[in-house]
Design a protein around this motif. Structure first.
Motif, PDB file in Angstrom:
ATOM      1  N   ASP A 308       0.815  -1.212   0.000  1.00 39.29           N
ATOM      2  CA  ASP A 308       0.000   0.000   0.000  1.00 39.29           C
ATOM      3  C   ASP A 308       0.850   1.265   0.000  1.00 39.29           C
ATOM      4  OD1 ASP A 308      -2.351  -1.484   0.049  1.00 39.29           O
ATOM      5  OD2 ASP A 308      -2.368  -1.593   2.240  1.00 39.29           O
ATOM      6  N   SER A 309       2.159   1.107   0.093  1.00 40.35           N
ATOM      7  CA  SER A 309       3.035   2.262   0.208  1.00 40.35           C
ATOM      8  C   SER A 309       3.132   3.020  -1.112  1.00 40.35           C
ATOM      9  CB  SER A 309       4.440   1.817   0.633  1.00 40.35           C
ATOM     10  OG  SER A 309       5.338   2.910   0.585  1.00 40.35           O
ATOM     11  N   GLY A 380      -2.423  -0.072  -8.675  1.00 39.95           N
ATOM     12  CA  GLY A 380      -1.890  -0.280  -7.339  1.00 39.95           C
ATOM     13  C   GLY A 380      -0.383  -0.114  -7.263  1.00 39.95           C
ATOM     14  N   HIS A 381       0.148  -0.430  -6.077  1.00 40.03           N
ATOM     15  CA  HIS A 381       1.567  -0.224  -5.772  1.00 40.03           C
ATOM     16  C   HIS A 381       2.212  -1.535  -5.348  1.00 40.03           C
ATOM     17  CE1 HIS A 381       1.603   4.234  -5.805  1.00 40.03           C
ATOM     18  NE2 HIS A 381       0.309   4.071  -5.589  1.00 40.03           N
ATOM     19  N   GLY A 382       3.536  -1.493  -5.277  1.00 34.76           N
ATOM     20  CA  GLY A 382       4.269  -2.678  -4.846  1.00 34.76           C
ATOM     21  C   GLY A 382       5.701  -2.641  -5.324  1.00 34.76           C
ATOM     22  N   PHE A 436      13.694  -9.349   0.803  1.00 30.13           N
ATOM     23  CA  PHE A 436      12.400  -8.683   0.967  1.00 30.13           C
ATOM     24  C   PHE A 436      11.888  -8.767   2.407  1.00 30.13           C
ATOM     25  CE2 PHE A 436      10.613  -8.802  -3.664  1.00 30.13           C
ATOM     26  CZ  PHE A 436      11.555  -7.853  -4.024  1.00 30.13           C
ATOM     27  N   ALA A 437      12.266  -9.829   3.105  1.00 29.77           N
ATOM     28  CA  ALA A 437      11.799 -10.022   4.481  1.00 29.77           C
ATOM     29  C   ALA A 437      12.613  -9.219   5.490  1.00 29.77           C
ATOM     30  CB  ALA A 437      11.840 -11.506   4.850  1.00 29.77           C
ATOM     31  N   ALA A 438      13.753  -8.674   5.047  1.00 30.09           N
ATOM     32  CA  ALA A 438      14.641  -7.943   5.956  1.00 30.09           C
ATOM     33  C   ALA A 438      14.244  -6.462   5.999  1.00 30.09           C
ATOM     34  CB  ALA A 438      16.087  -8.087   5.502  1.00 30.09           C
ATOM     35  N   GLN A 439      14.633  -5.815   7.092  1.00 31.27           N
ATOM     36  CA  GLN A 439      14.391  -4.375   7.208  1.00 31.27           C
ATOM     37  C   GLN A 439      15.444  -3.614   6.404  1.00 31.27           C
ATOM     38  OE1 GLN A 439      11.891  -2.930   8.253  1.00 31.27           O
ATOM     39  NE2 GLN A 439      10.909  -4.238   9.802  1.00 31.27           N
ATOM     40  N   PRO A 440      15.046  -2.484   5.792  1.00 34.55           N
ATOM     41  CA  PRO A 440      13.748  -1.803   5.905  1.00 34.55           C
ATOM     42  C   PRO A 440      12.690  -2.228   4.875  1.00 34.55           C
ATOM     43  CG  PRO A 440      15.303  -0.385   4.788  1.00 34.55           C
ATOM     44  CD  PRO A 440      16.069  -1.626   5.149  1.00 34.55           C
ATOM     45  N   MET A 441      12.985  -3.220   4.013  1.00 42.65           N
ATOM     46  CA  MET A 441      11.968  -3.646   3.048  1.00 42.65           C
ATOM     47  C   MET A 441      10.722  -4.179   3.757  1.00 42.65           C
ATOM     48  SD  MET A 441      12.782  -3.002  -0.080  1.00 42.65           S
ATOM     49  CE  MET A 441      11.596  -4.008  -0.965  1.00 42.65           C
ATOM     50  N   LEU A 444       7.592  -2.071   4.433  1.00 38.23           N
ATOM     51  CA  LEU A 444       6.640  -1.743   3.376  1.00 38.23           C
ATOM     52  C   LEU A 444       5.406  -2.632   3.434  1.00 38.23           C
ATOM     53  CD1 LEU A 444       9.116  -1.229   0.390  1.00 38.23           C
ATOM     54  CD2 LEU A 444       7.929   0.540   1.698  1.00 38.23           C
ATOM     55  N   GLN A 445       5.462  -3.650   4.304  1.00 40.08           N
ATOM     56  CA  GLN A 445       4.321  -4.544   4.542  1.00 40.08           C
ATOM     57  C   GLN A 445       3.758  -5.113   3.236  1.00 40.08           C
ATOM     58  OE1 GLN A 445       1.727  -2.027   6.933  1.00 40.08           O
ATOM     59  NE2 GLN A 445       2.711  -2.737   8.816  1.00 40.08           N
ATOM     60  N   GLY A 446       4.664  -5.671   2.469  1.00 46.48           N
ATOM     61  CA  GLY A 446       4.267  -6.238   1.193  1.00 46.48           C
ATOM     62  C   GLY A 446       3.554  -7.571   1.332  1.00 46.48           C
TER      63      GLY A 446
END
Length: 537
Positions: A308-309, A380-382, A436-441, A444-446
Motif C-alpha cells: 500500500d506504500s 496499485g503499488h508494490g 524482501f523479508a529484511a528491514q527496511p523492506m 513496506l508490509q508487502g
C-alpha cells in the motif's frame, strides 16, 4: 551496381562501433544495413518508455521460442531491438561488463587475446564515465574519453535504497561499482544515459558520423542472404520495401545481427550444419556444424509483491498528483516517474551452489508492482525482483525451418535441460525472499502475489518456475569463436572459418555467457573486430 569496401549487417551494439571505426578513413566506402527504422520516438528516448516498446513490431522483432519441455512446454518470448541501435535502443540501459573471470575463461577456451587484461583497455577506451570517484568508482577501471556515456540514474526511487539496506542486513555488501573489482553485493546500476535520456550505441557511435560522405545507412532493409562465389562472400541480397536487390562488396561483409540474426543469415546462405540445411532444402555452401549451436541465455524468475506504500511506483488515486506531475518533472529536471528505467537497482550474490567464489545469480529490482497477469499497467503499488542464473549450463540451439517458400527459424533454449540451473534459480528465489523479508523492506508490509506465500518448499518453488520463468534477453554464443570443431569464428581475425570476405562481430561469438548484461560486452566485441580489420588481421 553499387559496390562497397565493407557491408555491415545490423546497426546494433557492435555494428554501430564498426561503422564508426571503418568509415573514419574517407577513402573507405561503408554500408550499414538495418532491418528496423529510426530510433526517433519518445518511447525510445524516455527511460520509462521501455515497457511500451516490448512486443511492438516498430521496435521489437518479438521472437518466440519453441515449447520448452522443462518449462511446462511454454513458448518463451525473445525480445530483440529492431531499430537503429538494435537492442541498445530497447533494453533497460544497464552498463555491466561481466566479471574478469568470464573473459579469462574465454582465453582458456582457446580465444587468444580475449582475456580480461586484453579486453579491459577496450572497455575503457569506449567509456565516457561521468560518475567519478565520489561514489566509489575505481578510475583505474574506467575510461572518461570514449563515446559511450555512462552515468547514474537521475532520480532513483527511494525504495531502491531500502532494498540495498535490506541486503546489507543479511550480509550482502553495498556495491557502488559493479564494474569494479568485485560484482558481489547490491547497489544502484550504472546506466547508458545522457542527461536522463537513453544513450544507445547508435547515439554514441553512428549518429555523430552519419554525415560522412563515404558512409551509407539503409534502414528498413532485410538481409536475405550472402552471395558466395567459391566460398568467398562477394555481396548481399537484401529486401527493401518489398523489392529484392543485390549489393556488391569488394572487401568484406561483417555480420552484426546478433545471436538470433547472425546464425540465421549464415544458414540462409548455406553456411551451417550440412544435414540440418539439407533437411530444409537449403543447398550447402559450407558445412560448418557450430552455426546455430551453443545458444545460451539467462533464465529468470520473478517475485512480485503488493504494497500500500505510495513510496513505490504505481497507479492509484493517492498517487494522482505524482502521475499528473510526471511529464513536467521529467521535462524540467529529468526526474519523477518518467525518469525510471524500472530496474534501477539490483546486484549479484552467491547461492550455496556458487563455484569459484563468483556470484551465480543476478537481481534486477523493480520499485513498482510488476503485473502478475503480464499486463503493461496494473492498478496499485508494490515492488518486484527478477532473479536470473548468471552462468547457465543449459545449452540450446537455433535451427533453420522452411515454411513454404520462406525460411525462418526455431529458437530452442532448452532451459533447465541441465538440472543444476533449476536448483540455482530456486536458491536465488529463496535469497530474494530473504532480502524482501529484511528491514527496511519489511516495513513496506508487502503481500507476495507471485510465487505466493503458499509456495515454500524447493519443489513448490521449482513448480512455480516451470510455470512462470522467462529470460532477461541475453542470448549469445550461436556463432562462437574458438579453435575447436564447433567454432564458427576465428578469435583473432573474427573471420568465419572456411569462408573468405566474411566476419562476425556481435554477441553470437561469445563462447560462454558472461555473468551480467550483454550490451557493453557487445560494443567491446565491435571495437575488437574493428581493430582486427584495420590492423589487417
Amino acid at each position: 551496381m553499387d559496390s562497397f569496401d565493407y557491408i555491415i549487417s545490423g546497426a546494433g551494439a557492435a555494428g554501430c562501433v564498426l561503422a564508426n571505426r571503418l568509415s573514419a578513413n574517407p577513402k573507405t566506402r561503408v554500408l550499414v544495413i538495418e532491418a528496423g527504422g529510426s530510433d526517433r520516438d519518445i518511447r525510445v528516448k524516455v527511460p520509462a518508455g521501455i515497457l511500451a516498446m516490448y512486443g511492438r513490431k516498430r521496435f521489437d522483432y518479438g521472437y518466440v521460442g519453441v515449447p520448452q519441455p522443462e518449462l511446462n512446454n511454454r513458448r518463451i518470448p525473445v525480445n530483440r531491438g529492431r531499430m537503429l541501435g538494435g537492442s541498445s535502443s530497447l533494453n533497460s540501459m544497464l552498463y555491466i561488463r561481466g566479471a574478469a573471470a568470464d573473459y579469462d575463461e574465454w582465453a582458456a577456451l582457446g580465444c587468444q587475446g580475449w582475456g580480461w587484461d586484453d579486453v579491459l583497455p577496450l572497455f575503457k577506451d569506449l567509456e565516457q564515465n561521468q560518475i567519478g570517484q565520489d561514489v566509489g568508482q575505481d578510475p583505474g577501471l574506467h575510461g572518461t574519453k570514449g563515446e559511450l556515456i555512462v552515468a547514474r540514474p537521475k532520480d532513483p526511487n527511494p525504495v531502491c535504497e531500502d532494498y540495498i539496506r535490506a541486503g546489507e542486513s543479511i550480509g550482502l555488501p553495498r556495491n557502488r561499482d559493479f564494474n569494479g573489482k568485485s560484482q558481489l553485493g547490491l547497489g544502484v546500476y550504472d546506466v547508458t544515459q545522457k542527461n536522463g535520456i537513453r544513450f544507445s550505441a547508435y547515439n554514441a557511435y553512428l549518429e555523430p558520423v552519419r554525415g560522412r560522405p563515404n558512409l551509407t545507412i539503409m534502414t528498413g532493409t532485410d538481409l536475405k542472404r550472402l552471395i558466395l562465389t567459391d566460398r568467398r562472400v562477394t555481396g548481399v541480397e537484401v529486401v527493401r520495401g518489398g523489392v529484392s536487390q543485390t549489393i556488391s562488396c569488394r572487401g568484406e561483409v561483417i555480420l552484426s545481427t546478433g545471436a538470433i540474426g547472425t546464425p540465421m543469415a549464415l544458414m540462409a546462405s548455406g553456411i551451417g550444419p550440412g544435414a540440418a540445411l539439407q533437411g530444409q532444402g537449403i543447398a550447402v555452401a559450407h558445412d560448418l556444424p557450430g552455426v546455430g549451436q551453443n545458444l545460451r541465455d539467462h533464465v529468470d524468475g520473478m517475485i512480485t509483491v503488493r504494497s500500500d506504500s505510495t513510496r513505490t511506483l504505481g497507479f492509484s488515486l493517492r498517487n494522482a498528483a505524482s502521475l499528473l506531475a510526471a511529464p513536467f518533472r521529467f521535462a524540467l529536471g529529468r526526474k519523477g516517474m518518467l525518469s525510471t528505467n524500472y530496474v534501477v537497482a539490483g546486484g549479484f550474490a552467491r547461492t550455496p551452489l556458487a563455484e569459484n567464489d563468483l556470484p551465480d545469480v543476478q537481481f534486477h529490482f523493480v520499485p513498482g508492482y510488476r503485473s502478475h497477469r503480464g499486463r503493461l499497467v496494473e492498478w496499485g503499488h508494490g515492488f518486484a525482483v527478477h532473479t536470473c542464473v548468471l552462468r547457465p549450463r543449459s545449452v540450446g540451439e537455433i535451427r533453420p525451418l522452411r515454411q513454404g517458400d520462406s525460411l525462418t527459424h526455431e529458437i530452442d533454449h532448452r532451459f533447465f535441460s541441465d538440472p543444476r540451473d533449476a536448483r540455482v534459480l530456486v536458491e536465488g528465489i529463496k535469497l530474494s525472499r530473504r532480502i524482501f523479508a529484511a528491514q527496511p523492506m519489511a516495513s513496506l508490509q508487502g503481500r507476495e502475489i507471485l510465487p505466493g506465500p503458499e509456495v515454500q518448499s524447493d519443489d513448490e518453488i521449482l513448480s512455480y518456475l516451470r510455470a512462470e520463468a522467462l529470460t532477461v534477453y541475453h542470448p549469445v554464443g550461436t556463432a562462437k569463436m574458438g579453435t575447436d570443431a564447433m567454432a564458427v569464428v576465428d578469435p583473432v581475425s573474427m573471420r568465419v572459418h572456411g569462408i573468405k570476405g566474411l566476419r562476425v562481430a556481435d554477441a553470437s561469438v561469445m563462447p560462454t555467457l558472461i555473468g551480467g548484461n550483454t550490451n557493453a560486452p557487445s560494443q567491446m566485441i565491435g571495437e575488437k573486430a574493428a581493430r582486427a580489420i584495420l590492423a589487417g588481421a
